[in-house]
Scaffold this motif. Structure first.
Motif, PDB file in Angstrom:
ATOM      1  N   LEU A 153       0.833  -1.208   0.000  1.00  0.00           N
ATOM      2  CA  LEU A 153       0.000   0.000   0.000  1.00  0.00           C
ATOM      3  C   LEU A 153       0.866   1.256   0.000  1.00  0.00           C
ATOM      4  CD1 LEU A 153      -2.817  -1.007   2.535  1.00  0.00           C
ATOM      5  CD2 LEU A 153      -3.105  -0.610   0.081  1.00  0.00           C
ATOM      6  N   GLN A 154       1.940   1.243   0.779  1.00  0.00           N
ATOM      7  CA  GLN A 154       2.821   2.403   0.834  1.00  0.00           C
ATOM      8  C   GLN A 154       3.578   2.627  -0.476  1.00  0.00           C
ATOM      9  OE1 GLN A 154       5.395   2.449   4.247  1.00  0.00           O
ATOM     10  NE2 GLN A 154       3.735   2.084   5.713  1.00  0.00           N
ATOM     11  N   GLN A 155       3.671   1.576  -1.297  1.00  0.00           N
ATOM     12  CA  GLN A 155       4.332   1.699  -2.592  1.00  0.00           C
ATOM     13  C   GLN A 155       3.357   2.053  -3.707  1.00  0.00           C
ATOM     14  OE1 GLN A 155       7.729   1.544  -2.786  1.00  0.00           O
ATOM     15  NE2 GLN A 155       7.517   1.420  -0.550  1.00  0.00           N
ATOM     16  N   GLY A 156       2.112   2.377  -3.335  1.00  0.00           N
ATOM     17  CA  GLY A 156       1.140   2.827  -4.322  1.00  0.00           C
ATOM     18  C   GLY A 156       0.176   1.772  -4.817  1.00  0.00           C
ATOM     19  N   PHE A 157       0.198   0.592  -4.249  1.00  0.00           N
ATOM     20  CA  PHE A 157      -0.742  -0.447  -4.640  1.00  0.00           C
ATOM     21  C   PHE A 157      -2.141  -0.088  -4.131  1.00  0.00           C
ATOM     22  CE2 PHE A 157       2.915  -2.434  -5.915  1.00  0.00           C
ATOM     23  CZ  PHE A 157       2.844  -3.786  -6.143  1.00  0.00           C
TER      24      PHE A 157
ATOM     25  N   ALA B 173      -2.793  -5.055  -3.171  1.00  0.00           N
ATOM     26  CA  ALA B 173      -1.997  -5.436  -2.005  1.00  0.00           C
ATOM     27  C   ALA B 173      -2.403  -6.800  -1.483  1.00  0.00           C
ATOM     28  CB  ALA B 173      -2.144  -4.379  -0.908  1.00  0.00           C
ATOM     29  N   SER B 174      -3.724  -7.041  -1.372  1.00  0.00           N
ATOM     30  CA  SER B 174      -4.180  -8.350  -0.919  1.00  0.00           C
ATOM     31  C   SER B 174      -3.857  -9.421  -1.953  1.00  0.00           C
ATOM     32  CB  SER B 174      -5.682  -8.322  -0.641  1.00  0.00           C
ATOM     33  OG  SER B 174      -6.409  -8.027  -1.824  1.00  0.00           O
TER      34      SER B 174
ATOM     35  N   PRO C 109       8.362  -0.645  -7.569  1.00  0.00           N
ATOM     36  CA  PRO C 109       7.070  -1.271  -7.257  1.00  0.00           C
ATOM     37  C   PRO C 109       6.746  -2.475  -8.143  1.00  0.00           C
ATOM     38  CG  PRO C 109       6.846   1.111  -7.271  1.00  0.00           C
ATOM     39  CD  PRO C 109       8.219   0.814  -7.786  1.00  0.00           C
ATOM     40  N   GLU C 110       7.243  -2.469  -9.395  1.00  0.00           N
ATOM     41  CA  GLU C 110       6.876  -3.566 -10.301  1.00  0.00           C
ATOM     42  C   GLU C 110       7.519  -4.891  -9.894  1.00  0.00           C
ATOM     43  OE1 GLU C 110      10.084  -1.065 -12.476  1.00  0.00           O
ATOM     44  OE2 GLU C 110       8.320  -0.727 -11.216  1.00  0.00           O
ATOM     45  N   TYR C 111       8.512  -4.841  -9.011  1.00  0.00           N
ATOM     46  CA  TYR C 111       9.175  -6.075  -8.587  1.00  0.00           C
ATOM     47  C   TYR C 111       8.699  -6.567  -7.217  1.00  0.00           C
ATOM     48  CZ  TYR C 111      12.440  -5.148 -12.389  1.00  0.00           C
ATOM     49  OH  TYR C 111      12.993  -4.919 -13.627  1.00  0.00           O
ATOM     50  N   ILE C 112       7.770  -5.845  -6.604  1.00  0.00           N
ATOM     51  CA  ILE C 112       7.348  -6.191  -5.242  1.00  0.00           C
ATOM     52  C   ILE C 112       6.725  -7.579  -5.185  1.00  0.00           C
ATOM     53  CG2 ILE C 112       5.676  -5.636  -3.431  1.00  0.00           C
ATOM     54  CD1 ILE C 112       6.252  -2.697  -3.929  1.00  0.00           C
TER      55      ILE C 112
ATOM     56  N   GLY D  87      13.271   2.903   4.286  1.00  0.00           N
ATOM     57  CA  GLY D  87      12.150   2.151   3.730  1.00  0.00           C
ATOM     58  C   GLY D  87      12.500   0.742   3.312  1.00  0.00           C
ATOM     59  N   ARG D  88      13.685   0.268   3.695  1.00  0.00           N
ATOM     60  CA  ARG D  88      14.124  -1.085   3.332  1.00  0.00           C
ATOM     61  C   ARG D  88      14.206  -2.013   4.544  1.00  0.00           C
ATOM     62  NH1 ARG D  88      16.932   2.609   0.175  1.00  0.00           N
ATOM     63  NH2 ARG D  88      17.035   2.128  -2.072  1.00  0.00           N
TER      64      ARG D  88
END
Length: 422
Positions: free
Chosen positions: A226-230, A235-236, A286-289, A351-352
């Motif tokens: 969610l914090q990464q913009g999902f 996110a779920s 974000p695309e690799y999360i 943030g890591r």
């Protein structure tokens, strides 16, 4: 393997329904609590009641099995969980919900202890991890399915709570109506953490570390996404993808561990978590999360079943039930710690923090397994777990008594010389 499945299919089916219900209820309580106006702190306290109840439940489960047997203990605990689900529906205050969450936490670990001790008692060393891997597939796939059910329309607000209660009640039916027999019960020996540590240090330390990682991964992944913009759905979905991946790899990893020193498998899984965690810390795009957390789940989630199989390889039948209780206790201690560490780690190290937390757990588990492998040889393949039995009624009784004493003395002498094995 086929024989073990034939003897335990009713237990697997019952546990699947329980896990779907558990996943549905855990998610439903957070969503419904928010709609009732519960604060974030109130919701966290309510949900924390579950692992607190679990600490008490793991201590009581072996005593229940000793007093009434596997099937009756399983049925009684499942019935209490069903009642707790209905009480959630009938009330709308945080206190009663917290009490019922504590009751659920008390009962579910007991169900896990009963299930794991049943499966370990029915398994041989060369199939134990495969059988346990099927059980842990259910442990992961069930909650994922339950979480997906939250999206079903429920205009009255009663349908989903009722579904939880129905699933829990149905879980008892296969055990009661099937021909599957519970394993013979032997009066258990005490198996506190200190004694289990002497039998398998890697199991005690590894279970705590891995359960911290599993809890941090499970609780924190949606928040991080969610914090990464999902979006909430994305996110779920990321969590569901990770759970499915963790479930899919359970059986092949279990099969591999049944055909080699299990500690090699633990080392490999730890390295996967370490490398993927460090890679995600270096590349926070974000695309690799989703991909990164799926790979972490592949390394993290199967490790508990391998550690429990490794410990049970070295236990007598009379030790399995109390050892299962001790391992589930260690699991819940780790889950409680991970629930606290995970969300608070997100903001650390630019943030890591979550990635570094998971990577450090992978490194620690791999190093511990490597040290134990270098210091101690693999446990001997003893085949089916041996029963420390009772003298039969045939003659000559005195000779049988002497033979049994000699065998048990040899067993205890061997144990004294090998309890330091990992």
């Amino acid at each position: 393997m086929i024989r073990a499945l034939n003897e335990s299919w009713a237990l697997f089916l019952g546990m699947l329904m329980l896990m779907v219900a558990n996943g549905l209820l855990a998610t439903l309580l957070t969503i419904r609590g928010a709609s009732l106006g519960f604060s974030d702190f109130t919701i966290s306290v309510m949900q924390a009641s579950y692992p607190l109840g679990a600490l008490a439940g793991t201590a009581m489960a072996p005593r229940l099995v000793e007093n009434v047997g596997h099937i009756r203990a399983f049925s009684a605990l499942a019935s209490l969980v069903s009642i707790a689900a209905i009480v959630h529906l009938l009330t709308s205050d945080a206190i009663s919900w917290s009490v019922m969450r504590f009751l659920g936490g008390f009962c579910y670990p007991g169900l896990y202890v009963i299930t794991e001790s049943w499966l370990n008692a029915k398994s041989e060393n060369n199939t134990r991890a495969q059988v346990l891997s099927l059980y842990f597939i259910i442990q992961l796939a069930g909650p994922a399915l339950g979480t997906a059910l939250v999206g079903f329309p429920d205009p009255t607000g009663n349908l989903l709570f009722g579904t939880v209660s129905i699933l829990i009640s149905l879980s008892i039916v296969p055990l009661l109506l099937s021909g599957n027999k519970a394993p013979d019960y032997t009066v258990p020996e005490r198996m506190p953490v200190t004694r289990l540590y002497k039998v398998s240090p890697i199991a005690v330390i590894g279970i705590v570390l891995v359960s911290i990682g599993v809890s941090a991964h499970y609780i924190t992944l949606p928040l991080y996404a969610l914090q990464q913009g999902f979006s909430a759905a994305q996110a779920s979905g990321a969590l569901v993808a990770a759970l499915i991946a963790g479930a899919v790899v359970q059986y092949p990893v279990g099969w591999i561990s049944d055909h080699t020193d299990r500690r090699y498998v633990v080392i490999g899984l730890g390295v996967i978590v370490l490398v993927s965690g460090l890679w995600m810390a270096a590349n926070t795009s974000p695309e690799y999360i989703v991909f990164g957390f799926v790979v972490i789940a592949i390394g993290l989630y199967p490790t508990y079943s391998i550690l429990t199989a490794h410990a049970n390889d070295q236990l007598r039948l009379s030790q399995i039930v109390p050892a299962s209780g001790t391992m589930v206790l260690l699991l819940n201690i780790g889950l409680l710690i991970g629930t606290i560490l995970g969300p608070n780690a997100i903001s650390l190290f630019g943030g890591r923090g979550l990635q570094f937390l998971l990577a450090s757990i992978g490194l620690s588990v791999a190093v511990i397994a490597l040290i134990r492998r270098v210091k101690v040889a693999a446990p001997a393949e003893t085949g089916e777990v041996q029963v420390v039995g009772i003298i039969g009624a045939t003659q000559p009784g005195v000779l049988q008594a002497e033979t049994l004493v000699q065998e048990e003395e040899a067993s205890f002498n061997e144990e004294a010389g090998t309890e330091g094995r990992a």
